[in-house]
Enzyme design. Structure first.
Site, PDB file in Angstrom:
ATOM      1  N   ASP A 274       0.832  -1.203   0.000  1.00  0.00           N
ATOM      2  CA  ASP A 274       0.000   0.000   0.000  1.00  0.00           C
ATOM      3  C   ASP A 274       0.868   1.254   0.000  1.00  0.00           C
ATOM      4  O   ASP A 274       0.365   2.370  -0.093  1.00  0.00           O
ATOM      5  CB  ASP A 274      -0.993   0.001   1.160  1.00  0.00           C
ATOM      6  CG  ASP A 274      -0.336  -0.112   2.532  1.00  0.00           C
ATOM      7  OD1 ASP A 274       0.902  -0.111   2.602  1.00  0.00           O
ATOM      8  OD2 ASP A 274      -1.081  -0.209   3.527  1.00  0.00           O
TER       9      ASP A 274
ATOM     10  N   ASP B 283      -0.812  -6.350  -0.426  1.00  0.00           N
ATOM     11  CA  ASP B 283      -1.122  -5.670   0.829  1.00  0.00           C
ATOM     12  C   ASP B 283      -2.625  -5.420   0.907  1.00  0.00           C
ATOM     13  O   ASP B 283      -3.213  -4.866  -0.030  1.00  0.00           O
ATOM     14  CB  ASP B 283      -0.398  -4.315   0.857  1.00  0.00           C
ATOM     15  CG  ASP B 283       0.447  -4.129   2.093  1.00  0.00           C
ATOM     16  OD1 ASP B 283       0.260  -4.879   3.068  1.00  0.00           O
ATOM     17  OD2 ASP B 283       1.301  -3.220   2.096  1.00  0.00           O
TER      18      ASP B 283
ATOM     19  N   LYS C 213      -0.967  -9.558   2.824  1.00  0.00           N
ATOM     20  CA  LYS C 213      -0.292  -9.066   4.031  1.00  0.00           C
ATOM     21  C   LYS C 213      -1.255  -8.203   4.833  1.00  0.00           C
ATOM     22  O   LYS C 213      -1.983  -7.389   4.267  1.00  0.00           O
ATOM     23  CB  LYS C 213       0.958  -8.251   3.685  1.00  0.00           C
ATOM     24  CG  LYS C 213       1.726  -7.769   4.940  1.00  0.00           C
ATOM     25  CD  LYS C 213       3.057  -7.140   4.577  1.00  0.00           C
ATOM     26  CE  LYS C 213       2.908  -5.746   4.026  1.00  0.00           C
ATOM     27  NZ  LYS C 213       2.365  -4.786   5.030  1.00  0.00           N
TER      28      LYS C 213
ATOM     29  N   GLU D  57      -1.638  -5.878   8.663  1.00  0.00           N
ATOM     30  CA  GLU D  57      -0.905  -5.226   9.749  1.00  0.00           C
ATOM     31  C   GLU D  57      -1.595  -5.489  11.083  1.00  0.00           C
ATOM     32  O   GLU D  57      -2.822  -5.555  11.165  1.00  0.00           O
ATOM     33  CB  GLU D  57      -0.824  -3.717   9.501  1.00  0.00           C
ATOM     34  CG  GLU D  57       0.005  -3.329   8.296  1.00  0.00           C
ATOM     35  CD  GLU D  57       0.171  -1.821   8.159  1.00  0.00           C
ATOM     36  OE1 GLU D  57      -0.244  -1.078   9.082  1.00  0.00           O
ATOM     37  OE2 GLU D  57       0.705  -1.373   7.130  1.00  0.00           O
TER      38      GLU D  57
ATOM     39  N   GLU E 103       8.965  -4.215  11.064  1.00  0.00           N
ATOM     40  CA  GLU E 103       9.344  -2.890  10.576  1.00  0.00           C
ATOM     41  C   GLU E 103       9.797  -1.989  11.718  1.00  0.00           C
ATOM     42  O   GLU E 103       9.074  -1.785  12.698  1.00  0.00           O
ATOM     43  CB  GLU E 103       8.191  -2.218   9.834  1.00  0.00           C
ATOM     44  CG  GLU E 103       8.565  -0.845   9.289  1.00  0.00           C
ATOM     45  CD  GLU E 103       7.593  -0.293   8.270  1.00  0.00           C
ATOM     46  OE1 GLU E 103       7.831   0.840   7.789  1.00  0.00           O
ATOM     47  OE2 GLU E 103       6.610  -0.977   7.939  1.00  0.00           O
TER      48      GLU E 103
END
Length: 274
Positions: free
Chosen positions: A50, A89, A119, A121, A189
């Site tokens: 993204d 994403d 993916k 988050e 990250e």
């Protein structure tokens, strides 16, 4: 009669076999030509991140990115690649509301765009349950913890995570929870290098670092950052290896001069037209 070897994409099994043996090279890609170049270079995983909101569309954050954008760009990356494992994403609010909507939206990335995985988050309990539901539905999931850009406003900006004992313990618990939920890989990250090393040694799934040192099972960067082709300044951990913006600007300037030079030469040599 010659026998040509067929190029095969990476699979979850081939990627898992790389842990502790060979580091995984991962880069973002958003279009067919870039995907073809990175694929030919041997990149193992292509992430249709993204981050395209920042580097392609010029948004200040990733939040405005839509699922339709991700699906369209993922389809292009799949068409441009033959060997790399392609991960899409899931954008903001396409997987957080409910597991059912997450399955439906992730399913579009696989069925319509041809991605091999998605993916997501975060690793709070409800998210781990969503990861579990996605994997049960046959959708491979890559997790993402530490700095999660979709939660940047809640986090209060971009900074390194895991500096305190409580923060490090929380992120380690999140990594183990994602592993238990079925994630085949976890992006770490902007966590401290010591924490990234600890997580990588304690989970059996792949760890992919970004801004977390060179201690994870693999590394991911935004391709525009390393090419020097981002709208703004690249982060410190992704220093440009090239200045593509300067090359594009110089090439375009030469073209402009070439086009305008033709008119100038005709004006100076009218006999050419006679």
């Amino acid at each position: 009669m010659s026998i040509q070897s067929e190029t095969k994409r990476h699979t979850l099994r081939s990627l898992a076999a790389m842990k502790s043996k060979e580091r995984v090279a991962m880069l973002t890609a958003y279009d067919v030509v870039t995907a073809a170049c990175l694929d030919a270079a041997g990149v193992d995983i292509l992430l249709v991140g993204d981050s395209l909101g920042n580097v392609i569309y010029g948004f200040e954050s990733t939040l405005p990115v839509t699922l339709d954008m991700i699906v369209a760009h993922t389809a292009a990356v799949v068409r441009g690649s033959k060997r790399a494992f392609v991960v899409a994403d899931l954008p903001f609010l396409t997987f957080q509301i409910s597991a059912e909507s997450a399955i439906r939206n992730a399913g579009r990335c696989l069925a319509e765009a041809g991605a091999q995985a998605v993916k997501v988050e975060g690793a709070y309990p409800e998210m781990c349950e969503t990861v579990r539901r996605l994997t049960q539905a046959g959708i491979p999931v890559m997790g993402h913890i530490g700095l999660t850009p979709q939660s940047v406003h809640q986090m209060g900006g971009y900074y390194t995570h895991g500096k305190t004992l409580s923060s490090a313990e929380k992120i380690l618990r999140e990594a183990k929870a994602l592993e238990s939920a079925g994630a085949f890989a976890i992006v770490l990250e902007c966590v401290t290098e010591s924490l990234a090393r600890e997580i990588s040694s304690q989970v059996s799934c792949l760890t992919i670092g970004i801004g977390s040192g060179a201690v994870c099972d693999g590394e991911v960067l935004v391709v525009n950052d390393i090419l020097g082709f981002s709208p703004g300044k690249s982060p410190k951990f992704a220093l440009p290896r090239f200045n593509l913006k300067e090359m594009v600007r110089d090439t375009a300037a030469a073209y402009v001069q070439e086009v305008k030079g033709v008119k100038d030469s005709l004006q100076k040599s009218p006999e050419i037209l006679s």
